[in-house]
Write a protein that holds these residues in place. Structure first.
Motif, PDB file in Angstrom:
ATOM      1  N   ARG A 208     -19.842  -4.597   1.713  1.00 56.49           N
ATOM      2  CA  ARG A 208     -18.524  -5.188   1.957  1.00 56.49           C
ATOM      3  C   ARG A 208     -17.501  -4.556   1.027  1.00 56.49           C
ATOM      4  NH1 ARG A 208     -15.592  -9.688  -0.378  1.00 56.49           N
ATOM      5  NH2 ARG A 208     -17.315 -10.000  -1.850  1.00 56.49           N
ATOM      6  N   HIS A 209     -16.389  -4.119   1.580  1.00 55.01           N
ATOM      7  CA  HIS A 209     -15.298  -3.606   0.767  1.00 55.01           C
ATOM      8  C   HIS A 209     -14.514  -4.795   0.198  1.00 55.01           C
ATOM      9  CE1 HIS A 209     -16.150   0.266   2.636  1.00 55.01           C
ATOM     10  NE2 HIS A 209     -15.365   0.825   1.734  1.00 55.01           N
ATOM     11  N   VAL A 210     -14.674  -5.025  -1.086  1.00 56.01           N
ATOM     12  CA  VAL A 210     -13.942  -6.104  -1.748  1.00 56.01           C
ATOM     13  C   VAL A 210     -12.491  -5.697  -1.926  1.00 56.01           C
ATOM     14  CG1 VAL A 210     -13.839  -7.577  -3.797  1.00 56.01           C
ATOM     15  CG2 VAL A 210     -16.054  -6.800  -2.925  1.00 56.01           C
ATOM     16  N   THR A 211     -12.285  -4.495  -2.417  1.00 58.37           N
ATOM     17  CA  THR A 211     -10.947  -3.906  -2.546  1.00 58.37           C
ATOM     18  C   THR A 211     -11.030  -2.443  -2.133  1.00 58.37           C
ATOM     19  OG1 THR A 211     -11.285  -3.246  -4.866  1.00 58.37           O
ATOM     20  CG2 THR A 211     -10.322  -5.425  -4.463  1.00 58.37           C
ATOM     21  N   THR A 212      -9.926  -1.885  -1.722  1.00 59.16           N
ATOM     22  CA  THR A 212      -9.840  -0.449  -1.483  1.00 59.16           C
ATOM     23  C   THR A 212      -9.007   0.169  -2.589  1.00 59.16           C
ATOM     24  OG1 THR A 212      -7.897  -0.746  -0.072  1.00 59.16           O
ATOM     25  CG2 THR A 212     -10.056  -0.711   1.006  1.00 59.16           C
ATOM     26  N   GLY A 213      -9.334   1.398  -2.956  1.00 58.25           N
ATOM     27  CA  GLY A 213      -8.614   2.058  -4.031  1.00 58.25           C
ATOM     28  C   GLY A 213      -8.927   3.535  -4.058  1.00 58.25           C
ATOM     29  N   ASP A 214      -8.229   4.256  -4.945  1.00 57.14           N
ATOM     30  CA  ASP A 214      -8.356   5.707  -5.002  1.00 57.14           C
ATOM     31  C   ASP A 214      -8.840   6.232  -6.346  1.00 57.14           C
ATOM     32  OD1 ASP A 214      -7.406   6.189  -2.344  1.00 57.14           O
ATOM     33  OD2 ASP A 214      -5.380   5.699  -3.056  1.00 57.14           O
ATOM     34  N   GLU A 215      -8.821   5.384  -7.408  1.00 55.55           N
ATOM     35  CA  GLU A 215      -9.140   5.910  -8.736  1.00 55.55           C
ATOM     36  C   GLU A 215     -10.639   6.055  -8.972  1.00 55.55           C
ATOM     37  OE1 GLU A 215      -6.162   5.085 -12.128  1.00 55.55           O
ATOM     38  OE2 GLU A 215      -6.442   3.160 -11.131  1.00 55.55           O
ATOM     39  N   LEU A 216     -11.420   5.094  -8.511  1.00 51.97           N
ATOM     40  CA  LEU A 216     -12.871   5.173  -8.677  1.00 51.97           C
ATOM     41  C   LEU A 216     -13.542   4.165  -7.762  1.00 51.97           C
ATOM     42  CD1 LEU A 216     -14.333   3.380 -11.800  1.00 51.97           C
ATOM     43  CD2 LEU A 216     -12.070   2.864 -10.920  1.00 51.97           C
ATOM     44  N   THR A 217     -14.839   4.376  -7.567  1.00 55.58           N
ATOM     45  CA  THR A 217     -15.667   3.450  -6.804  1.00 55.58           C
ATOM     46  C   THR A 217     -16.493   2.628  -7.776  1.00 55.58           C
ATOM     47  OG1 THR A 217     -15.838   4.953  -4.919  1.00 55.58           O
ATOM     48  CG2 THR A 217     -17.551   3.269  -5.136  1.00 55.58           C
TER      49      THR A 217
END
Length: 332
Positions: A208-217
């Motif tokens: 499940r994707h809790v949040t989406t982001g670009d800096e890190l997984t």
């Protein structure tokens, strides 16, 4: 989460007369955490029944029940108590389908509270999930929300293979507002409609994707999902947080896609570090995403020590250690 688990059991038992619930104090008392409350009264003592204090016997009986056509849902009162039943889980349940060339199966779901949060010390707070992910033939599920707990448990019960279903007791009654060093709080403004009534399933093996982001997984599961989300929110980190939900089967496709996008990966779990599931995740990410990585994979975990009683909050990954790991990985 307790109510969601109770609903999952109720819905499943209503649909299938072959489902039985068994374990220490699960009947008249309704379970030490009340997850089975009211089920014996509704379905009777032949379908919801107390067992002797014998984890080996509980698991062994469940294997036999499954082979003869039932779908047992045994409860092990605390994950720490599951070790006497390991031989039955590993040597019998996990291998039954293969050994019998598909003639017999072990469609059993072993529920158990795991992890810390209640100052239970060394015999009530362990996180042994890595032991079961190593056993071919077992599936391992760890929910982090009431919605997931209900949908995943129904899927586990209806699955034809043995499933270890660990329930993070720290968030049984709702996640805390911040970290481990703050008192537990009920969910604020929690909408009960987020857990639908009736039957629904969440497929095993889907993160499940809790949040989406670009800096890190960030890869996490169980209670740690809420911890890392709080840390990232307070530090202003644009992280893509994946709640793994099931460790086996693992949604490696979602992990690969996320790390390929962000180029960095942090893994957080509360179990001990050495040979913890985070080591497997780190190896998989390195093998599959090496050319996308802009920094080494980092892990924040529990310590390689016997479980501390009075120092429980210091043992868990919290804001300081997770924050330091975030600063390190983002600076490289």
């Amino acid at each position: 989460m307790i109510e969601a688990i109770n609903e999952a059991l109720d819905v499943s038992m209503e649909r299938d007369d072959n489902i039985v619930v068994m374990g220490e104090d699960v009947g008249y008392f309704g379970g030490v955490f009340r997850c089975t409350a009211g089920l014996q009264e509704k379905y009777g003592k032949t379908r919801v029944f107390d067992t002797p204090i014998s984890e080996c016997g509980i698991i062994a009986a469940a294997v036999g029940m499954g082979a003869y056509g039932l779908r047992p849902v045994p409860e092990i009162q605390f994950a720490d108590y599951i070790y006497p039943g390991l031989d039955q889980l590993i040597s019998e349940a996990a291998r039954l389908r293969y050994r019998s060339a598909g003639e017999y199966i072990a469609p059993m779901t072993v529920r158990s509270p795991f992890g810390g949060g209640i100052f239970g010390g060394q015999t009530h707070s362990q996180s042994p999930e890595a032991l079961f992910t190593h056993v071919a033939g077992l599936k391992t599920v760890i929910p982090s929300t009431p919605y997931d707990a209900k949908g995943l448990l129904i899927s586990a019960i209806e699955d034809n293979d043995p499933v270890i279903f660990f329930e993070p007791k720290r968030i049984y009654n709702g996640p805390f507002t911040g970290y481990y060093d703050k008192p537990a709080q009920p969910w604020k403004n929690f909408d009960a409609s987020l857990v639908p009534e009736g039957h629904y399933k969440i497929p095993l093996g889907k993160a499940r994707h809790v949040t989406t982001g670009d800096e890190l997984t960030i890869l996490a599961y169980g209670t740690m999902v809420h911890v890392v989300e709080a840390v990232c929110r307070e530090k202003g980190v644009d992280a893509e947080i994946l709640d793994l939900r099931t460790l086996v089967p693992l949604d490696i496709e979602a992990i690969e896609a996320s790390v390929a996008k962000t180029g960095r990966c942090l893994i957080v779990h509360e179990a001990t570090r050495t040979s913890g599931f985070g080591a497997e995740l780190s190896a998989l990410v390195t093998e599959r995403c090496f050319y996308h990585l802009e920094a080494p994979v980092e892990r924040v975990t529990g310590f390689d020590t016997p479980y501390p009683h009075s120092l429980e909050w210091a043992y868990f990954p919290g804001p300081i250690r997770i924050g330091e790991a975030l600063d390190k990985i983002l600076s490289e």
